[in-house]
Motif scaffolding. Structure first.
Motif, PDB file in Angstrom:
ATOM      1  N   LEU A  44       4.440  20.153  61.327  1.00 55.62           N
ATOM      2  CA  LEU A  44       4.434  18.564  61.276  1.00 55.62           C
ATOM      3  C   LEU A  44       4.166  18.466  59.776  1.00 55.62           C
ATOM      4  N   GLN A  45       5.085  17.396  59.239  1.00 53.17           N
ATOM      5  CA  GLN A  45       5.497  17.542  57.578  1.00 53.17           C
ATOM      6  C   GLN A  45       4.192  16.829  56.918  1.00 53.17           C
ATOM      7  N   PRO A  46       3.604  17.149  55.947  1.00 48.27           N
ATOM      8  CA  PRO A  46       2.660  16.277  55.091  1.00 48.27           C
ATOM      9  C   PRO A  46       3.423  15.091  54.737  1.00 48.27           C
ATOM     10  N   VAL A  47       2.807  13.997  54.878  1.00 45.07           N
ATOM     11  CA  VAL A  47       3.103  12.569  54.103  1.00 45.07           C
ATOM     12  C   VAL A  47       1.896  11.906  53.738  1.00 45.07           C
ATOM     13  N   ILE A  48       2.025  11.154  52.638  1.00 43.58           N
ATOM     14  CA  ILE A  48       0.771  10.506  51.890  1.00 43.58           C
ATOM     15  C   ILE A  48      -0.098   9.748  52.851  1.00 43.58           C
ATOM     16  N   TYR A  49       0.616   9.107  54.150  1.00 42.71           N
ATOM     17  CA  TYR A  49      -0.286   8.314  55.132  1.00 42.71           C
ATOM     18  C   TYR A  49      -1.251   9.294  56.075  1.00 42.71           C
ATOM     19  N   ALA A  50      -0.870  10.415  56.038  1.00 38.52           N
ATOM     20  CA  ALA A  50      -1.409  11.427  57.083  1.00 38.52           C
ATOM     21  C   ALA A  50      -2.687  12.320  56.715  1.00 38.52           C
ATOM     22  N   GLY A  51      -2.861  12.102  55.332  1.00 36.25           N
ATOM     23  CA  GLY A  51      -3.722  13.269  54.633  1.00 36.25           C
ATOM     24  C   GLY A  51      -4.663  12.456  53.832  1.00 36.25           C
ATOM     25  N   LYS A  52      -5.528  13.143  52.955  1.00 34.14           N
ATOM     26  CA  LYS A  52      -6.258  12.713  52.052  1.00 34.14           C
ATOM     27  C   LYS A  52      -6.065  12.805  50.663  1.00 34.14           C
ATOM     28  N   ALA A  53      -4.783  12.926  50.253  1.00 30.69           N
ATOM     29  CA  ALA A  53      -4.372  13.193  48.784  1.00 30.69           C
ATOM     30  C   ALA A  53      -4.592  11.850  48.251  1.00 30.69           C
ATOM     31  N   MET A  93       0.620  20.365  59.207  1.00 30.68           N
ATOM     32  CA  MET A  93       0.465  20.619  57.917  1.00 30.68           C
ATOM     33  C   MET A  93       0.055  19.311  57.179  1.00 30.68           C
ATOM     34  N   THR A  94      -0.377  18.304  57.744  1.00 26.14           N
ATOM     35  CA  THR A  94      -0.752  16.992  57.326  1.00 26.14           C
ATOM     36  C   THR A  94      -1.823  17.077  56.329  1.00 26.14           C
ATOM     37  N   SER A  95      -2.665  18.002  56.157  1.00 25.09           N
ATOM     38  CA  SER A  95      -3.800  17.851  55.339  1.00 25.09           C
ATOM     39  C   SER A  95      -3.735  18.962  54.421  1.00 25.09           C
ATOM     40  N   VAL A  96      -2.676  19.402  54.267  1.00 22.51           N
ATOM     41  CA  VAL A  96      -2.418  20.582  53.022  1.00 22.51           C
ATOM     42  C   VAL A  96      -2.556  19.952  51.727  1.00 22.51           C
ATOM     43  N   TYR A  97      -2.288  18.664  51.487  1.00 26.08           N
ATOM     44  CA  TYR A  97      -2.449  18.068  49.996  1.00 26.08           C
ATOM     45  C   TYR A  97      -3.932  17.378  49.887  1.00 26.08           C
ATOM     46  N   ASP A  98      -4.685  17.488  50.815  1.00 22.49           N
ATOM     47  CA  ASP A  98      -6.030  16.805  50.794  1.00 22.49           C
ATOM     48  C   ASP A  98      -6.767  17.113  49.395  1.00 22.49           C
ATOM     49  N   GLY A  99      -7.159  16.158  48.581  1.00 19.68           N
ATOM     50  CA  GLY A  99      -7.629  16.471  47.388  1.00 19.68           C
ATOM     51  C   GLY A  99      -7.112  16.456  46.193  1.00 19.68           C
ATOM     52  N   CYS A 100      -5.539  16.587  46.649  1.00 20.49           N
ATOM     53  CA  CYS A 100      -4.392  16.828  45.578  1.00 20.49           C
ATOM     54  C   CYS A 100      -4.355  15.577  44.796  1.00 20.49           C
ATOM     55  N   ASN A 101      -4.359  15.676  43.461  1.00 25.30           N
ATOM     56  CA  ASN A 101      -4.057  14.502  42.465  1.00 25.30           C
ATOM     57  C   ASN A 101      -2.416  14.894  41.955  1.00 25.30           C
ATOM     58  N   ALA A 114       2.705  20.453  44.202  1.00 18.12           N
ATOM     59  CA  ALA A 114       2.436  20.120  45.766  1.00 18.12           C
ATOM     60  C   ALA A 114       3.408  21.551  46.203  1.00 18.12           C
ATOM     61  N   HIS A 115       4.209  21.834  45.747  1.00 22.96           N
ATOM     62  CA  HIS A 115       5.299  22.793  46.242  1.00 22.96           C
ATOM     63  C   HIS A 115       4.465  24.127  46.452  1.00 22.96           C
ATOM     64  N   LYS A 116       3.852  24.272  45.336  1.00 22.71           N
ATOM     65  CA  LYS A 116       3.075  25.582  45.149  1.00 22.71           C
ATOM     66  C   LYS A 116       2.019  25.469  46.409  1.00 22.71           C
ATOM     67  N   ILE A 117       1.413  24.525  46.695  1.00 25.15           N
ATOM     68  CA  ILE A 117       0.451  24.533  47.594  1.00 25.15           C
ATOM     69  C   ILE A 117       0.856  24.676  48.916  1.00 25.15           C
ATOM     70  N   LEU A 118       2.078  24.083  49.070  1.00 18.03           N
ATOM     71  CA  LEU A 118       2.573  24.259  50.751  1.00 18.03           C
ATOM     72  C   LEU A 118       3.108  25.628  50.693  1.00 18.03           C
TER      73      LEU A 118
END
Length: 128
Positions: A44-53, A93-101, A114-118
């Motif tokens: 499940l792809q991360p999107v800006i609306y489903a995580g806490k980035a 994977m929706t929360s993979v970018y949580d906290g990412c600026n 983000a690519h490195k994180i994923l």
């Protein structure tokens, strides 16, 4: 045009259909993979609306942002629920970018950070 396309937030039947259709595709993909001896993992792809980035104001204030956000808020939890019930190899994977600026350029496109994180997170699943 977008009101007619982006109505999962007001049309529960459509929201359910969208989620079930994706999970059915994942299920069929897993079954085909099993036939040829390959391993399938649905993501499940991360999107800006489903995580806490961290969300940049220009993205958050885009004219379609609020309407699009509503669609993900309704459909993504359904996908997660149906995927778990389907007994498929699945990772959310929706929360993979949580906290990412500065990870997102728009609602789903990301930059090098983000690519490195994923890649790091997906590597964990690939090695299992």
């Amino acid at each position: 045009l977008t009101k007619d396309l982006w109505d999962c937030s007001t049309n529960p039947t459509k929201a359910k259909y969208v989620a079930e259709s994706l999970v059915a595709t994942w299920t069929a993909s897993q079954e085909l993979s099993n036939i040829i001896g390959a391993k399938f993992t649905a993501v499940l792809q991360p999107v800006i609306y489903a995580g806490k980035a961290s969300v940049h104001k220009t993205i958050d204030n885009h004219s379609s942002s609020k309407m699009l956000k509503k669609q993900f808020e309704i459909v993504y939890p359904l996908i997660d629920e149906y995927a778990k019930k389907a007994n498929i190899n699945y990772v959310n994977m929706t929360s993979v970018y949580d906290g990412c600026n500065d990870c997102y350029f728009d609602f789903c496109h990301v930059g090098p950070k983000a690519h490195k994180i994923l890649a790091k997170e997906m590597n964990k699943f690939a090695n299992n």
